[in-house]
Design an enzyme around this catalytic site. Structure first.
Site, short mmCIF file in Angstrom:
data_model
loop_
_atom_site.label_atom_id
_atom_site.label_comp_id
_atom_site.label_asym_id
_atom_site.label_seq_id
_atom_site.Cartn_x
_atom_site.Cartn_y
_atom_site.Cartn_z
N GLU A 1 -8.94 1.73 -48.91
CA GLU A 1 -9.89 1.07 -48.09
C GLU A 1 -10.95 0.50 -48.62
OE1 GLU A 1 -8.07 2.71 -43.65
OE2 GLU A 1 -9.75 3.75 -44.41
N HIS B 1 -16.45 -3.79 -37.07
CA HIS B 1 -15.36 -3.77 -38.17
C HIS B 1 -14.75 -5.33 -38.61
CE1 HIS B 1 -11.20 -3.03 -39.91
NE2 HIS B 1 -11.44 -1.89 -39.90
N ARG C 1 -17.67 -2.64 -45.28
CA ARG C 1 -17.40 -2.94 -43.89
C ARG C 1 -18.61 -3.96 -43.31
NH1 ARG C 1 -14.88 1.15 -40.45
NH2 ARG C 1 -12.79 1.34 -41.52
N HIS D 1 -17.06 -1.21 -33.83
CA HIS D 1 -16.11 -0.27 -34.31
C HIS D 1 -16.63 1.09 -34.09
CE1 HIS D 1 -12.38 0.97 -36.19
NE2 HIS D 1 -13.09 1.47 -37.11
N ARG E 1 -20.88 3.12 -42.22
CA ARG E 1 -19.95 4.50 -42.46
C ARG E 1 -18.66 3.72 -43.46
NH1 ARG E 1 -14.73 5.82 -40.17
NH2 ARG E 1 -15.05 3.96 -38.77
P1 FAD Z 1 -13.36 10.64 -29.39
O1 FAD Z 1 -11.93 10.86 -30.07
O2 FAD Z 1 -13.91 9.41 -29.07
O3 FAD Z 1 -13.08 11.76 -28.27
C1 FAD Z 1 -14.09 11.75 -27.07
C2 FAD Z 1 -13.75 12.81 -26.18
O4 FAD Z 1 -14.85 12.86 -25.17
C3 FAD Z 1 -12.83 12.20 -25.34
O5 FAD Z 1 -11.94 13.26 -24.94
C4 FAD Z 1 -13.41 11.59 -24.05
O6 FAD Z 1 -12.57 11.55 -22.98
C5 FAD Z 1 -14.66 12.53 -23.85
N1 FAD Z 1 -15.66 12.33 -22.96
C6 FAD Z 1 -16.43 11.05 -23.16
N2 FAD Z 1 -17.37 11.11 -22.33
C7 FAD Z 1 -17.19 12.01 -21.43
C8 FAD Z 1 -17.58 12.55 -20.17
N3 FAD Z 1 -18.82 11.83 -19.71
N4 FAD Z 1 -17.28 13.45 -19.71
C9 FAD Z 1 -16.30 14.12 -20.17
N5 FAD Z 1 -15.55 13.79 -21.49
C10 FAD Z 1 -16.11 12.86 -22.00
N6 FAD Z 1 -12.02 7.05 -38.10
C11 FAD Z 1 -11.36 7.22 -39.56
O7 FAD Z 1 -11.89 8.35 -40.04
N7 FAD Z 1 -10.16 6.93 -39.81
C12 FAD Z 1 -9.70 5.82 -39.05
O8 FAD Z 1 -8.57 5.42 -39.58
C13 FAD Z 1 -10.31 5.43 -37.95
N8 FAD Z 1 -9.43 4.29 -37.43
C14 FAD Z 1 -10.26 3.96 -36.07
C15 FAD Z 1 -9.59 3.05 -35.42
C16 FAD Z 1 -10.08 2.54 -33.96
C17 FAD Z 1 -9.35 1.42 -33.26
C18 FAD Z 1 -11.18 3.25 -33.46
C19 FAD Z 1 -11.88 2.84 -32.28
C20 FAD Z 1 -11.81 4.25 -34.53
C21 FAD Z 1 -11.42 4.68 -35.62
N9 FAD Z 1 -11.87 5.57 -36.37
C22 FAD Z 1 -11.30 5.96 -37.39
C23 FAD Z 1 -13.06 6.19 -35.98
C24 FAD Z 1 -12.66 7.49 -35.21
O9 FAD Z 1 -11.36 7.43 -34.79
C25 FAD Z 1 -13.58 8.16 -34.33
O10 FAD Z 1 -14.89 8.16 -34.90
C26 FAD Z 1 -13.28 9.66 -34.26
O11 FAD Z 1 -11.78 9.83 -33.81
C27 FAD Z 1 -14.00 10.25 -32.97
O12 FAD Z 1 -13.75 11.40 -32.79
P2 FAD Z 1 -14.65 12.39 -31.70
O13 FAD Z 1 -13.86 13.70 -31.29
O14 FAD Z 1 -16.00 12.39 -32.00
O15 FAD Z 1 -14.40 11.52 -30.25
C1 SIN Z 2 -9.23 1.15 -40.22
O1 SIN Z 2 -8.22 1.54 -40.27
O2 SIN Z 2 -9.57 0.18 -40.77
C2 SIN Z 2 -10.20 2.11 -39.52
C3 SIN Z 2 -10.65 2.97 -40.63
C4 SIN Z 2 -11.95 3.75 -40.28
O3 SIN Z 2 -12.64 3.17 -39.05
O4 SIN Z 2 -12.57 4.54 -40.67
#
Ligand code: FAD
Ligand code: SIN
Length: 528
Positions: free
Chosen positions: A113, A237, A285, A346, A381
């Site tokens: 990537e 993104h 990015r 993103h 990032r």
């Molecule tokens: P999240 O997975 O966002 O989980 C948040 C949790 O908190 C959820 O359960 C939600 O319900 C809960 N929550 C929120 N507010 C409240 C509240 N008030 N009360 C109770 N619960 C609450 N990163 C990579 O490293 N590789 C990738 O390939 C990648 N692809 C991505 C593609 C997309 C489309 C997106 C949007 C992001 C991507 N990212 C990627 C970024 C990555 O997915 C996220 O940064 C990561 O998953 C965040 O995980 P987290 O556990 O911090 O939060």
């Molecule tokens: C992507 O698949 O382009 C997202 C990867 C990331 O957010 O790290």
């Protein structure tokens, strides 16, 4: 009502929250709350994969360097090394949980990537997050010490201020949460609380993030007294699908990693050579997103084209089955046609300030994942470093809580939620109107290219809307929409205040008024 105390409360059921839950559950009882569905966070949406040094020709030092180059030097080197050195073990734990990463013989397949000098992204086709979320959830559901409660929207952290006897020491004792099905507000009291509530992407009109990414955890921690850092570093993104029906669908960076090229649909020119002739489409990015934005604005376009049709059709279908199928349903065959794309918000690089033990400023509160600023990402990032941060800091939080368990005192008597002075809202339209207004001016005034004047306009709008939202919040019973709106305005304010403080352009913060980068990189730390 008698006061029940959990060992550990975790707010969020994504990669960070469930990693912490599983690591704690060996010896502690853990309660996990999630807004909406247990899969509603960004984790389940992740496409590209997880970065880790697994190839013999690659080194930790390479990954550290790539991370710091992408982060424009704002990263804390200690954190970057801490995370990157723990990546192979994190991947091994996921393999043990049953995540079916793509493999080539005995080795995991590594894709590439933007910003990475080597192939180092492990993945499950182009839907890595879904597989990771499923494996973590299965393990949590099967664990006798983990209780999962979906449909709970946390409103505020419980601190000494909510004790029957007031205390202003900032010690966190859990959270008040709305049961979204009954409308009742519950007290969830715990000796230790882990915030893992994801990012604030939905503060922008166009975002790849799921609907619930409204910065709730960041806003709750800020209101409770924790410092917040680098909120101006909102990542855009470069390639979100442009489609009038399907909003927010990401076209993974791995498409460019596997040869995808960007073209101006009017001139037909492959334009990245004007912006980063060496790295072209695989520049970090922030650079590619600004290039796309520039082409769109300069030529008055609706979108630019991402094209991978020069690769053999079976290669494209094999690497990107989910995206291929989704696009076919919209009449685009990516083995033959270019894909219309636009930049979209993103990722939230800033957040609640944490140390290497995932500790926040507030005693009793740890935080991990996208709601934090750990020092890993700096000003931008590096792709696929985010899930990795969730696994490493989810573990770190659990480890620190266990190490200090005996010193974590029992909570004092905590007050029930008081609804005696509020009524049901008769003006829900206010929420929708305000929400739309915030997202639109954040996109127009606080987007990819900024100016001080636009930031000041946004700050002015925020001050007006905040008064209206506060009045509304004080008068009416809470709903998830209202909770989110209150947090969205807090997040918008933190972003704008941080952006106004940074008098330089660095990484994701690009302002026409201060186009140069300072010699020394400094964090923007906001103190409540
Ligand atoms: P999240 O997975 O966002 O989980 C948040 C949790 O908190 C959820 O359960 C939600 O319900 C809960 N929550 C929120 N507010 C409240 C509240 N008030 N009360 C109770 N619960 C609450 N990163 C990579 O490293 N590789 C990738 O390939 C990648 N692809 C991505 C593609 C997309 C489309 C997106 C949007 C992001 C991507 N990212 C990627 C970024 C990555 O997915 C996220 O940064 C990561 O998953 C965040 O995980 P987290 O556990 O911090 O939060
Ligand atoms: C992507 O698949 O382009 C997202 C990867 C990331 O957010 O790290």
């Amino acid at each position: 009502m008698t006061q029940v105390t959990h060992d550990v409360l975790i707010i969020g059921s994504g990669a960070a929250g469930l990693t912490a839950a599983l690591a704690l559950a060996e010896t502690k009882k853990v309660l996990v709350l999630a807004k909406g569905d247990l899969r509603s966070g960004s984790t389940a949406w992740a496409q590209g994969g997880i970065a880790a040094v697994l190839d013999a020709g690659d080194t930790f030092e390479n990954h550290v360097r790539d991370t710091m180059v992408a982060g424009a030097g704002l990263n804390r080197r200690e954190t970057v090394e801490f995370v990157i050195e723990r990546a192979p073990a994190a991947i091994a734990r996921l393999v043990a949980l049953g995540v079916p990463f793509n493999a080539e013989g005995a080795d995991l397949h590594l894709t590439r990537e933007g910003g990475h000098s080597h192939r180092r992204i492990v993945h499950v086709d182009d839907a890595t997050g879904w597989a990771v979320q499923a494996a973590l959830l299965k393990a949590a559901e099967e664990h006798p010490n983990v209780t999962l409660l979906p449909g709970r929207a946390c409103i505020d952290l419980i601190t000494g201020r909510h004790g029957e006897k007031f205390s202003g020491d900032g010690r966190v004792w859990g959270a008040y949460a709305l049961d979204e099905a009954t409308g009742r507000v519950e007290r969830h009291i715990a000796r230790a609380t882990v915030l893992a509530s994801g990012g604030a992407g939905r503060v922008y009109l166009f975002s790849t993030a799921p609907r619930g990414a409204t910065g709730d955890g960041i806003a709750m921690a800020w209101r409770a007294g924790a410092r917040v850092s680098n909120m101006e570093m909102m990542q855009f993104h470069p390639t979100c699908l442009y489609n009038l029906e399907v909003k927010n669908f990401l076209i993974t960076e791995a498409v460019r990693g596997e040869g995808g090229r960007l073209f101006n649909p009017v001139t037909g020119q492959r334009y990245m050579e004007q912006y980063d002739p060496e790295r072209m489409e695989l520049a970090p990015r922030d650079i590619v997103a600004r290039a796309n934005d520039d082409q769109i604005k300069r030529y008055g376009l609706d979108y630019v084209h991402l094209d991978i049709s020069h690769q053999p059709p079976e290669f494209v279908r094999g690497h990107f089955p989910t995206i291929h199928e989704k696009l076919l349903g919209l009449g685009i065959d990516m083995t033959k046609d270019p894909i219309p794309v636009v930049p979209a918000q993103h990722y939230t690089c800033g957040g609640v300030l944490v140390d290497l033990d995932a500790r926040t400023d507030l005693p009793g509160l740890w935080a991990a994942g996208e709601c934090t600023e750990s020092g890993l990402h700096g000003a931008n990032r590096l792709a696929s470093n985010s899930l990795l941060e969730c696994f490493v800091f989810g573990e770190a939080a659990a480890k620190d809580i266990l190490a200090h368990w005996d010193g974590l005192s029992a909570p004092p008597p905590i007050r029930e939620w008081d609804e005696s002075r509020v009524t049901d809202s008769d003006e829900e339209v206010v929420i929708k109107q305000t929400w739309t207004e915030i997202r639109r001016f954040m996109w127009n005034y606080v987007g990819i290219v900024r100016t001080t004047k636009r930031l000041e306009r946004a700050a002015h709008r925020i001050a007006l809307l905040r008064r209206e939202v506060d009045d509304y919040y004080g008068a009416f019973r809470v709903t998830t929409d209202l909770i989110e709106l209150r947090n969205l305005i807090e997040a918008a304010d933190l972003i704008v205040q941080s952006a106004l403080k940074r008098h330089e352009s660095r990484g994701l913060h690009f302002t026409l008024d201060y186009p140069e980068t300072d010699a020394v990189a400094r964090d923007t730390v906001l103190v409540p």
